[in-house]
Enzyme design. Structure first.
Site, PDB file in Angstrom:
ATOM      1  N   THR A   1       2.844  -3.279  -9.323  1.00  0.00           N
ATOM      2  CA  THR A   1       3.388  -3.840  -8.090  1.00  0.00           C
ATOM      3  C   THR A   1       4.060  -2.752  -7.254  1.00  0.00           C
ATOM      4  O   THR A   1       4.165  -1.592  -7.669  1.00  0.00           O
ATOM      5  CB  THR A   1       4.429  -4.929  -8.403  1.00  0.00           C
ATOM      6  OG1 THR A   1       5.647  -4.305  -8.849  1.00  0.00           O
ATOM      7  CG2 THR A   1       3.933  -5.890  -9.472  1.00  0.00           C
TER       8      THR A   1
ATOM      9  N   VAL B   1       2.339   9.844  -7.681  1.00  0.00           N
ATOM     10  CA  VAL B   1       2.129  10.941  -6.741  1.00  0.00           C
ATOM     11  C   VAL B   1       0.677  11.077  -6.301  1.00  0.00           C
ATOM     12  O   VAL B   1       0.380  11.128  -5.116  1.00  0.00           O
ATOM     13  CB  VAL B   1       2.630  12.281  -7.332  1.00  0.00           C
ATOM     14  CG1 VAL B   1       2.280  13.449  -6.415  1.00  0.00           C
ATOM     15  CG2 VAL B   1       4.135  12.221  -7.548  1.00  0.00           C
TER      16      VAL B   1
ATOM     17  N   ALA C   1      -2.310   9.176  -7.533  1.00  0.00           N
ATOM     18  CA  ALA C   1      -3.240   8.188  -8.098  1.00  0.00           C
ATOM     19  C   ALA C   1      -3.722   8.671  -9.458  1.00  0.00           C
ATOM     20  O   ALA C   1      -2.925   8.811 -10.382  1.00  0.00           O
ATOM     21  CB  ALA C   1      -4.384   7.912  -7.142  1.00  0.00           C
TER      22      ALA C   1
ATOM     23  N   GLY D   1      -8.367  -0.584   1.371  1.00  0.00           N
ATOM     24  CA  GLY D   1      -7.409  -0.473   0.276  1.00  0.00           C
ATOM     25  C   GLY D   1      -6.747   0.871   0.120  1.00  0.00           C
ATOM     26  O   GLY D   1      -6.143   1.157  -0.913  1.00  0.00           O
TER      27      GLY D   1
ATOM     28  N   GLU E   1      -0.817   0.902   1.686  1.00  0.00           N
ATOM     29  CA  GLU E   1      -0.041  -0.177   1.099  1.00  0.00           C
ATOM     30  C   GLU E   1      -0.325  -1.448   1.912  1.00  0.00           C
ATOM     31  O   GLU E   1      -0.820  -1.374   3.047  1.00  0.00           O
ATOM     32  CB  GLU E   1       1.459   0.150   1.164  1.00  0.00           C
ATOM     33  CG  GLU E   1       1.884   1.383   0.396  1.00  0.00           C
ATOM     34  CD  GLU E   1       1.884   1.175  -1.104  1.00  0.00           C
ATOM     35  OE1 GLU E   1       1.823   0.005  -1.547  1.00  0.00           O
ATOM     36  OE2 GLU E   1       1.936   2.180  -1.843  1.00  0.00           O
TER      37      GLU E   1
ATOM     38  N   ASP F   1       6.367   6.988   2.177  1.00  0.00           N
ATOM     39  CA  ASP F   1       5.610   7.078   0.927  1.00  0.00           C
ATOM     40  C   ASP F   1       5.488   8.529   0.476  1.00  0.00           C
ATOM     41  O   ASP F   1       5.667   8.845  -0.705  1.00  0.00           O
ATOM     42  CB  ASP F   1       4.220   6.455   1.117  1.00  0.00           C
ATOM     43  CG  ASP F   1       3.434   6.406  -0.179  1.00  0.00           C
ATOM     44  OD1 ASP F   1       3.879   5.722  -1.117  1.00  0.00           O
ATOM     45  OD2 ASP F   1       2.368   7.051  -0.254  1.00  0.00           O
TER      46      ASP F   1
ATOM     47  N   LYS G   1       7.024  10.706  -2.832  1.00  0.00           N
ATOM     48  CA  LYS G   1       6.191  11.517  -3.711  1.00  0.00           C
ATOM     49  C   LYS G   1       6.736  12.929  -3.865  1.00  0.00           C
ATOM     50  O   LYS G   1       6.815  13.457  -4.984  1.00  0.00           O
ATOM     51  CB  LYS G   1       4.755  11.552  -3.183  1.00  0.00           C
ATOM     52  CG  LYS G   1       4.029  10.221  -3.294  1.00  0.00           C
ATOM     53  CD  LYS G   1       2.619  10.294  -2.732  1.00  0.00           C
ATOM     54  CE  LYS G   1       1.880   8.970  -2.917  1.00  0.00           C
ATOM     55  NZ  LYS G   1       0.497   9.012  -2.393  1.00  0.00           N
TER      56      LYS G   1
ATOM     57  N   GLY H   1      -6.958   4.629  -3.617  1.00  0.00           N
ATOM     58  CA  GLY H   1      -8.011   3.697  -4.017  1.00  0.00           C
ATOM     59  C   GLY H   1      -7.667   3.027  -5.329  1.00  0.00           C
ATOM     60  O   GLY H   1      -7.042   3.622  -6.216  1.00  0.00           O
TER      61      GLY H   1
END
Length: 814
Positions: free
Chosen positions: A554, A608, A610, A663, A666, A677, A681, A796
């Site tokens: 989440t 950071v 994915a 996607g 966010e 964001d 990171k 992704g």
């Protein structure tokens, strides 16, 4: 000759008794003695009926009628009609005597030990008589023999001591005179020298069989029960438990003492001195190998032969300065317990002599405390000894094996395994023989402890991970699909068995302790209960599974705030939610400390890049002694996608909309476009590099108009983007004029961090970055000029899910 003993479950009904007959008929021994228990559950019924009568409750007659019907029904089902008459008359006659005894208890309003022995003896007497008659009618050369005529004891009722000299003489004489191939005897019952009925205590039928086997020096004593031998652990609790093919007397006694109920410990004693083998067999699966018990088990094989436990334990501790150096304290302590007829199952004493700790049955605790406090009343009044400390609702778990003493480190492995799973140990005991290592734990932890230890010592390093997945949207659904597809590979190649025990979205949650089917999890979740964060945590606590991992897919601040309570329960946390690690530094530090303290990994690689191994690489650099000098990075796959696709032929609004639909952003794209964001990171990378920074310390050179930043929902945000399209077009023109590309860059240097839109010239490492890719340049003391570069897809659902998957595997191999 062999002795076969059949327990209550093996004679619970006419159908099972027929199986007993087949087993007896197929025995390869020339002669057999068959010792039987009461029909399953009848002994408890007799005791309950007797106590009901002693309370002068007339309903005992109804209970007695039920006992009568049970036996008469078995007779009618086993025997042909023409053979029933005499047997039914005999059974009814015996039940009439039983009724007289119960009437006596009713009228005098009490139960004496002598009366109790007489009443409960009818269970075995009736069972053995009915079975012997069935054997005869079905064609076996069989005879009934009343054990009371063979087994002679003292006059202690309830648990009589056997007079082995007289008993052995009678057994030998009887079997020399009797020629029948099959002799059926009731277990559990005996008689005193003056002819009164006595009983041999809990597990007495096993004891009867063992006494007869030892007296006759038979080839084998077979204990027939409802499981296929002794198991490496209780198969009802540990599904992966396996039968033990061969075990020693001592190992069998240790396992039996610690709760392996297929064998009553005193059973081993009569056959032990004579070296007679015992075989534990399954009445319901007679072809199963079972367990062979002999003087020595094979030398090869595992050092730990079994893991067992005793539930319902209380710890009592006597301590105080007045115990140090005072002779006789221990003697007085244990003498009090002995006189109160309280059995001690575990003892441990501090080398300082300041305290003695014992484990006893929960039901004996109140009586023991009262007697001990009374015995040491003077010392208590002088402040030399404290009142007895009492801890209840505990259990003892034990590792058992003859060869344990020859192998170092077993205790360490045991306690390390339990510690990793937050199983708190209250007391430890190990005998000088080193045949067992015992530990006292909370009863709530028994299932987790047994499964964890069994995994460590018996399952060839196959480690089970139990996941609880929060968030089943894009990333969560991809993760569950990856887990489903890779299940077989993980088990075969990485020795990992990964189960999902709980799933939740914002609306529903669903749990299954045996593992949720990943084929139809959507349907199961839809039919689950209403989602509730507090109840989700409580259910995980209640399940109390080993190697538990919370997987947070989440972007919820509330979920991030819950991490500490999971870590305190030794539940690992894997998350792509950046909020926790980018919150106040003190919170970030606390999470890292809790992970160390409770040995519960806290992993957030996907925070950071994915699926890119950015944090993992950074950790290895720092751990190996390298020092970060500078970090330059494009860390937003969504922003890189936007500026890679935005030009004078498109509109900024449309490109952002496209990124959202695919996607890459966010759910609220403002989080990405505002730079918050990326700030999170680079903050996480700064902290992992060793810098103590807060989010407010990071400079944000935002390119968004103030109006767009102040919007309250997506509709307002996209409207603001359309309104300011000219400003975005100007950004493109400025970059084109300089022959540069626009990239949103994060920087860390000398402890200072910033994020913002930059012009990237041709030849720069960032210039050719396309689509949603991320790139990180690590400049360190080892890489001062040519940086260590990590580059690849940074956004992704698929790659983020694979990053979470990788963190789960890291924990599995931790």
């Amino acid at each position: 000759m062999k002795v076969l003993k059949f327990g209550g479950t093996s004679v619970a009904s006419s159908g099972v008794i027929k199986q007993v007959r087949e087993i007896s008929a197929n025995s390869k021994a020339e002669r057999i003695a068959v010792v039987v228990s009461a029909l399953g559950g009848v002994t408890d019924l007799l005791l309950d009926t007797m106590h009901t009568a002693s309370r002068q409750d007339a309903s005992f007659r109804k209970a007695l009628k039920g006992i009568e019907d049970r036996h008469l029904e078995v007779v009618r089902e086993l025997l042909p009609t023409k053979a029933q008459s005499g047997i039914l008359s005999k059974v009814k006659s015996e039940l009439n005597v039983l009724e007289t005894l119960l009437e006596g208890a009713y009228y005098i309003g009490e139960v004496t030990p002598r009366l109790s022995d007489k009443v409960v003896s009818y269970g075995e007497l009736l069972s053995a008589f009915i079975i012997s008659e069935y054997f005869k009618v079905s064609g076996l050369d069989a005879v009934f023999k009343d054990s009371r005529e063979l087994l002679i004891t003292d006059q202690t009722h309830g648990k009589a001591a056997v007079d082995f000299k007289e008993t052995d003489k009678r057994i030998i004489h009887y079997f020399e005179e009797e020629s029948a191939k099959v002799v059926i005897l009731p277990g559990f019952i005996a008689s005193s020298e003056d002819g009164n009925v006595t009983t041999l205590g809990r597990g007495g039928s096993d004891y009867t069989a063992s006494i007869i086997a030892a007296a006759l020096k038979v080839d084998e004593l077979q204990i027939w029960t409802d499981v296929s031998g002794m198991f490496t652990a209780n198969p009802k609790i540990v599904k992966q438990a396996k039968p033990i093919a061969h075990i020693s007397y001592e190992e069998a006694m240790e396992l039996s003492h610690f709760g392996a109920k297929v064998l009553y410990p005193p059973t081993v004693q009569p056959v032990l001195a004579k070296g007679l083998p015992i075989s534990i067999k399954n009445t319901f699966d007679p072809d199963a190998a079972g367990t062979l018990i002999t003087r020595k088990s094979p030398e090869e094989g595992r050092t730990v032969r079994g893991i067992s436990y005793i539930p319902g334990i209380s710890l009592l501790s006597l301590e105080g300065p007045g115990m140090i150096g005072i002779p006789g304290i221990s003697k007085r302590f244990f003498e009090v317990l002995s006189l109160a007829n309280i059995s001690v199952v575990l003892i441990t004493q501090a080398s300082s002599e300041h305290s003695i700790c014992i484990g006893i049955a929960d039901e004996d605790a109140s009586k023991a405390i009262k007697e001990i406090d009374k015995a040491f009343a003077f010392e208590r009044s002088q402040g030399k000894i404290k009142p007895v400390a009492h801890e209840k609702d505990l259990a003892i778990i034990a590792l058992v094996g003859d060869q344990m003493k020859n192998h170092q480190g077993l205790s360490g492995r045991m306690f390390s395994t339990l510690g990793k799973n937050n199983v708190n140990i209250r007391a430890i005991a190990q005998g000088a023989s080193e045949r067992n290592i015992s530990a006292v734990i909370r009863k709530e932890d028994v299932k987790k402890a047994l499964n964890t230890l069994h995994e460590t010592f018996f399952e060839e390093n196959v480690k089970q991970l139990n996941l609880y997945v929060l968030g089943c949207g894009n990333v969560g659904s991809k993760l569950l699909e990856q887990l489903r597809k890779q299940r077989k590979y993980l088990k075969e190649h990485l020795r990992l068995n990964i189960r999902v025990l709980g799933i939740s979205n914002s609306r529903r949650m669903y749990f299954d302790e045996q593992g949720i089917s990943l084929q139809n999890w959507q349907d199961l979740l839809a039919g689950g209960e209403k989602a509730n964060a507090g109840e989700f945590f409580k259910t995980i606590q209640k399940i109390n599974a080993r190697n538990s991992i919370l997987v947070d897919n989440t972007a919820s601040e509330k979920v991030a705030e819950s991490y500490p309570r999971y870590l305190r329960e030794s539940i690992s946390v894997v998350t792509c939610n950046k909020i926790a690690c980018s919150s106040a530094y003190e919170n970030y530090r606390q999470l890292k400390e809790l992970a160390k303290q409770f040995r519960a990994p806290f992993l957030f690689e996907t925070n950071v890049g994915a699926g890119l191994p950015i944090i993992d690489t950074l950790k290895h650099l720092v751990a190996s002694g390298d020092e970060v000098l500078e970090i330059k990075a494009v860390l937003s796959g969504s922003l890189n996608f936007v500026f890679d696709h935005f030009d004078e032929h498109t509109t900024f609004h449309d490109v952002v909309k496209q990124a959202q639909e695919q996607g890459y952003t966010e759910p609220d794209p403002k989080i990405d476009l505002s730079g918050i964001d990326v700030m999170r990171k680079i903050l996480i990378l700064a902290r992992e590099s060793g810098f103590k920074l807060e989010l407010s310390d990071i400079e944000n050179r935002s390119f968004l108009p103030e109006e767009a930043l102040k919007t309250k929902d997506n509709n307002q945000f996209f409207a603001a983007l359309q309104k300011h399209e000219a400003e975005f077009q100007q950004l493109v023109r400025d970059a084109k004029a300089k022959k540069c590309k626009l990239k949103f860059v994060a920087s860390l240097k000398e402890g200072k961090a910033s994020v913002g839109l930059e012009h990237i010239p041709q030849g720069h490492d960032f210039y050719s970055l396309a689509g949603s890719d991320n790139i990180v340049l690590f400049y360190t003391k080892r890489y001062p000029k040519q940086p260590l570069i990590i580059k690849g897809a940074g956004a992704g659902a698929d790659v983020t899910a694979s990053g979470i998957f990788a963190d789960i595997i890291r924990i599995g191999t931790y």
